[in-house]
Design a protein around this motif. Structure first.
Motif, short mmCIF file in Angstrom:
data_model
loop_
_atom_site.label_atom_id
_atom_site.label_comp_id
_atom_site.label_asym_id
_atom_site.label_seq_id
_atom_site.Cartn_x
_atom_site.Cartn_y
_atom_site.Cartn_z
N ARG A 133 5.45 8.15 -2.61
CA ARG A 133 5.66 9.59 -2.90
C ARG A 133 7.06 9.84 -3.43
O ARG A 133 7.27 10.60 -4.37
N SER B 59 -1.12 -6.76 0.85
CA SER B 59 -1.77 -5.71 1.63
C SER B 59 -1.77 -4.42 0.83
O SER B 59 -0.71 -3.92 0.44
N ASP C 4 -6.71 -1.58 3.22
CA ASP C 4 -6.59 -1.10 4.60
C ASP C 4 -7.97 -0.67 5.12
O ASP C 4 -8.68 0.08 4.43
N GLY D 297 0.85 -1.20 0.00
CA GLY D 297 0.00 0.00 0.00
C GLY D 297 0.88 1.24 0.00
O GLY D 297 2.02 1.19 -0.47
N1 LIG Z 1 -1.04 -1.65 3.32
C1 LIG Z 1 -0.25 -0.57 3.42
N2 LIG Z 1 1.05 -0.65 3.09
C2 LIG Z 1 1.80 0.47 3.20
C3 LIG Z 1 1.26 1.71 3.62
N3 LIG Z 1 2.25 2.64 3.60
C4 LIG Z 1 3.36 2.00 3.19
N4 LIG Z 1 3.09 0.69 2.94
C5 LIG Z 1 4.05 -0.32 2.49
O1 LIG Z 1 5.08 -0.40 3.47
C6 LIG Z 1 6.37 -0.48 2.86
C7 LIG Z 1 7.21 0.71 3.28
O2 LIG Z 1 6.58 1.86 2.77
P1 LIG Z 1 7.30 3.29 2.72
O3 LIG Z 1 8.42 3.26 1.75
O4 LIG Z 1 7.63 3.70 4.12
O5 LIG Z 1 6.11 4.21 2.24
P2 LIG Z 1 5.54 4.38 0.77
O6 LIG Z 1 4.20 4.99 0.92
O7 LIG Z 1 5.62 3.09 0.01
O8 LIG Z 1 6.54 5.38 0.07
P3 LIG Z 1 6.75 6.95 0.36
O9 LIG Z 1 5.44 7.63 0.05
O10 LIG Z 1 7.83 7.37 -0.58
O11 LIG Z 1 7.15 7.06 1.82
C8 LIG Z 1 6.12 -0.56 1.37
O12 LIG Z 1 6.12 -1.92 1.01
C9 LIG Z 1 4.74 0.04 1.19
O13 LIG Z 1 4.07 -0.51 0.07
C10 LIG Z 1 -0.14 1.77 3.96
O14 LIG Z 1 -0.70 2.81 4.34
N5 LIG Z 1 -0.83 0.59 3.84
#
Ligand SMILES: Nc1nc2c(ncn2[C@@H]2O[C@H](COP(=O)(O)OP(=O)(O)OP(=O)(O)O)[C@@H](O)[C@H]2O)c(=O)[nH]1
Length: 199
Positions: free
Chosen positions: A21, A57, A66, A17
């Protein structure tokens, strides 16, 4: 929606999910050097392991959406735990395309042996997480905004154990930005040109 899993079941979870960004486009759909997309590769990797079920997810076809949006990885885990009723989860993020089966198999065994959350030192994912009551309670509070909403805080709360990394290297590299992706040194077929053309 995923089926409920009954008994001492460990499921595999691909966290896919979020907003991507920093990448500026959906990380899950980036071309993987070995096969298909990052998401397809992550799902296929988990399917090589002895897991009761593999779920994704995130709000995408076949994924577990979610229940509360914008709550990050813990929001995803909370929704997966409720939707599947699984006992434990081997969790990988979609943005670690160099993960190897051997590391996941080691983590799975170690988690099942110890019965507490396990991860490799210095990186919280991949993660073996028992979806027991203390974990569910914390996830619920994190999603509701009454507990710190970070993977590190969850692991500290649950007394997680880290496993030392014997074979380091690049396998746990996160791909968050276009520069990270280009730095993967992709084969010609999915080279920089294609990535840039896709934008
Ligand atoms: N289900 C779910 N997965 C998430 C969510 N936010 C992040 N992830 C997942 O968690 C992991 C780490 O995510 P991040 O890199 O911190 O956040 P991101 O939204 O993917 O990327 P940025 O927007 O660049 O921070 C990745 O595999 C994402 O797909 C969310 O709100 N829901």
């Amino acid at each position: 929606m995923a089926r409920a899993v009954v008994g001492q079941a460990t499921i595999g979870v691909v966290l896919a999910g979020g907003r991507s960004r920093r990448m500026g486009r959906d990380k899950a759909l980036l071309a993987h050097p070995e096969c298909g997309s990052f998401l397809e590769h992550a799902e296929a990797l988990l399917r090589t392991l002895p897991l009761a079920q593999v779920v994704t997810s995130g709000a995408r076809p076949g994924g577990i959406e979610d229940l509360v949006p914008e709550r990050g990885p813990l929001g995803g885990l909370y929704s997966v735990a409720l939707a599947t009723g699984a006992d434990a989860a081997l969790v990988i993020p979609v943005d670690m395309p160099l993960l190897r089966r051997a590391h996941l198999a080691e983590l799975l065994l170690e988690g099942q042996r110890r019965g507490c959350p396990c991860y490799f030192e210095n990186c919280f994912f991949p993660l073996w997480l028992p979806l027991n009551q203390p974990c569910l309670d914390y996830l619920c509070r994190a999603v509701a905004g009454s507990a710190h909403n970070s993977v590190g805080a969850l692991l500290r709360h649950l007394g997680a154990k880290s496993i030392s990394l014997t074979n380091d290297g690049k396998w746990h590299r996160n791909i968050n930005t276009p520069a990270d992706y280009l730095g993967l040194g992709m084969p010609d077929k999915i080279s920089e040109n294609r990535f840039l053309r896709d934008h």
